[in-house]
Structure formats: C-alpha cells, structure tokens
Design an enzyme around this catalytic site. Structure first.
Site, mmCIF file in Angstrom:
data_model
loop_
_atom_site.group_PDB
_atom_site.id
_atom_site.type_symbol
_atom_site.label_atom_id
_atom_site.label_comp_id
_atom_site.label_asym_id
_atom_site.label_seq_id
_atom_site.Cartn_x
_atom_site.Cartn_y
_atom_site.Cartn_z
ATOM 1 N N SER A 36 0.807 -1.229 0.000
ATOM 2 C CA SER A 36 0.000 0.000 0.000
ATOM 3 C C SER A 36 0.836 1.273 0.000
ATOM 4 O O SER A 36 0.342 2.332 -0.394
ATOM 5 C CB SER A 36 -0.935 0.024 1.213
ATOM 6 O OG SER A 36 -0.206 0.058 2.420
ATOM 7 N N THR A 37 2.073 1.202 0.434
ATOM 8 C CA THR A 37 2.921 2.395 0.432
ATOM 9 C C THR A 37 3.205 2.876 -0.979
ATOM 10 O O THR A 37 3.563 4.039 -1.177
ATOM 11 C CB THR A 37 4.251 2.122 1.152
ATOM 12 O OG1 THR A 37 4.902 0.994 0.551
ATOM 13 C CG2 THR A 37 4.031 1.849 2.630
#
Length: 275
Positions: A36-37
């Site tokens: 998700s980063t």
C-alpha cells in the site's frame, strides 16, 4: 508517516543515481513493486475489501478524486517519477484507463495488503508478490511489441525499480496468529522473508532489471493503527514491533550487500534506518 516514506524513497533514488555512471544517469522509466505504500490503484481492479477508492483518500490529488492510492494525494513513486523528469504520477498496471504507451515511462504493479510471504496476500485476497512479477513479465512482452526489442530492452535495463514491502507480513500475518500456531520464531520468520526478498531480486534481475531501490521497514510499532488497536500498550509505540523492524532491516542490509557482490551489473540501494 507518509512524509517520512517519501523522504526515504527520495534518499534511495539519490543514493542509486550517485552509483550510476554519468553517461547512463538518465532513467527512462520507473517500475514499482510492493504494498500500500506504493500501490497507485491496482487493488481497485481486484476482488478485495482493501481499497482506497473513497473519500477522504485523494482529497489533495490533482482533481480531488480517490485513485486507489492509500494517501490524501500522491504517493512516493509519483514524486520520484516527477523528480526524474518523467510523469507526475505513476499509473497502476491494472487500471483500464491506461495502456502500454502510458506504461512505457513508468508503471506500478504493487498491491496494498500484500507481503513477501504468499500467506500474507491471502489474508485480504490481494495480489501476492509472485503475481506482481507475472504482470511484469506480461508488461515486458507488451513493451517489446510496442517499442521493438532493442528499445524495450533498453528501458527494462535502464529503468529504476522501486520496492516497498514487508510490513504486512508481520502486522497482517505473523502477529495475528496465536503464538501456538506460529510456524516460526520471529528470528526465523525474518530469515524466511529475507530469503524470499533475495529470490525476488534475483528473479527480476534475470528478467533484465539492474537498478533497484529497496525501502527498509519503518518503525511499524508507531503506526497509528497499531497504537489505536493495541490497547494493552496504552496508545504508545509498540517497541517490540520496532525492534523487529530494526532487526529485519539489519539483515536485509547484509543481504543487499551480498546481492550487489554476487549479481554482475546490479545496483541495489537501500535505506535500512528509520527516518
């Protein structure tokens, strides 16, 4: 935390470019793997509850629209891409709004919620890392068809590869299991993940990748979600988790050093200190 992640990636990119001869310093594309980063919207196109296609996500994006980025606006790869003189946002490979012409200068294969361990991706039904690699292989085929063999191979070998992954393996997998069901000790699980990371680097190296930046784990014991849900710690940072992240980074730093020595022509840079 997002600001720190951006700073870490910018430092990674700077480290990597310093190691590249001046005559080869132009980066033609940015290629992204991870969680998700760095996911710019792939999860929007798969069957999972882990999505960020709703407000307040995206409120500070160009048009104020949620794009699938787990951020109020752009994420680290977007800023790096712009800084390299490429586009100002890296498109998600599964987004039907984009085609191979868009992907030629940058593409994201990341999937929020995934990890190095296949079991981590299964928790929330997201793309495992091996699937990201399969899409990367498909991308190469499409790129060669679009640009021709020689030009495509040049982009593949000269591109900058960003990799950010690993936190979910601990928070969504290892620490969610009851102690009696854990197959590994913390130390053993770290070593297991390091082995997968090394195999991944070797796999994309064999596919032509040469310039890579690997983001170490942040002190995930201080993530707001953990401080909020782990009531036993009274909303303080969970030092046990931070120590695990630190030790993992130390091991990954050693592995990156080994890979740089063993794989001819590869340059892997990494930030393995908390920022």
């Amino acid at each position: 935390m997002q600001r720190n992640r951006v700073l870490a990636f910018l430092l990674l990119a700077a480290q990597l470019l310093v190691q590249i001869p001046e005559s080869c310093a132009k980066v033609p594309a940015l290629i992204v793997f991870g969680d998700s980063t760095v996911d710019s919207g792939n999860n929007n196109q798969i069957s999972t509850v882990l999505k960020s296609n709703f407000q307040p996500y995206g409120r500070d994006y160009f048009d104020g629209k949620a794009t699938g980025r787990f951020s109020n606006g752009r994420i680290a790869p977007d800023f790096i891409s712009e800084g390299l003189g490429l586009k100002n946002a890296v498109p998600a490979y599964l987004d039907p709004a984009y085609n191979i012409a868009d992907f030629a200068t940058g593409v994201c294969f990341a999937s929020a919620g995934t990890g190095l361990d296949n079991a981590t991706s299964a928790v929330l039904s997201v793309m495992p890392l091996w699937k990201e690699v399969e899409y990367y292989k498909e991308y190469q085929t499409r790129l060669r068809s679009y640009l021709g063999e020689e030009k495509a191979n040049e982009i593949i070998s000269e591109a900058l590869y960003l990799i950010s992954i690993g936190t979910n393996d601990f928070l969504e997998n290892y620490y969610l299991l009851p102690r009696k069901l854990r197959k590994y000790s913390v130390n053993e699980y770290q070593n297991f993940l390091i082995g997968i990371a090394a195999d991944f680097v070797t796999d994309i190296y064999k596919l032509g990748a040469r310039k890579m930046s690997w983001s170490g784990l942040s002190p995930f014991g201080c993530l707001p979600l953990e401080r909020t849900t782990q009531l036993f710690y009274g909303s303080k940072c969970i030092e046990e988790y931070n120590i695990v992240a630190r030790d993992f980074n130390t091991k990954m730093e050693v592995k990156v050093y080994q890979l740089n020595r063993e794989l001819d022509g590869i340059i892997v840079a990494g930030v393995f200190k908390s920022v």
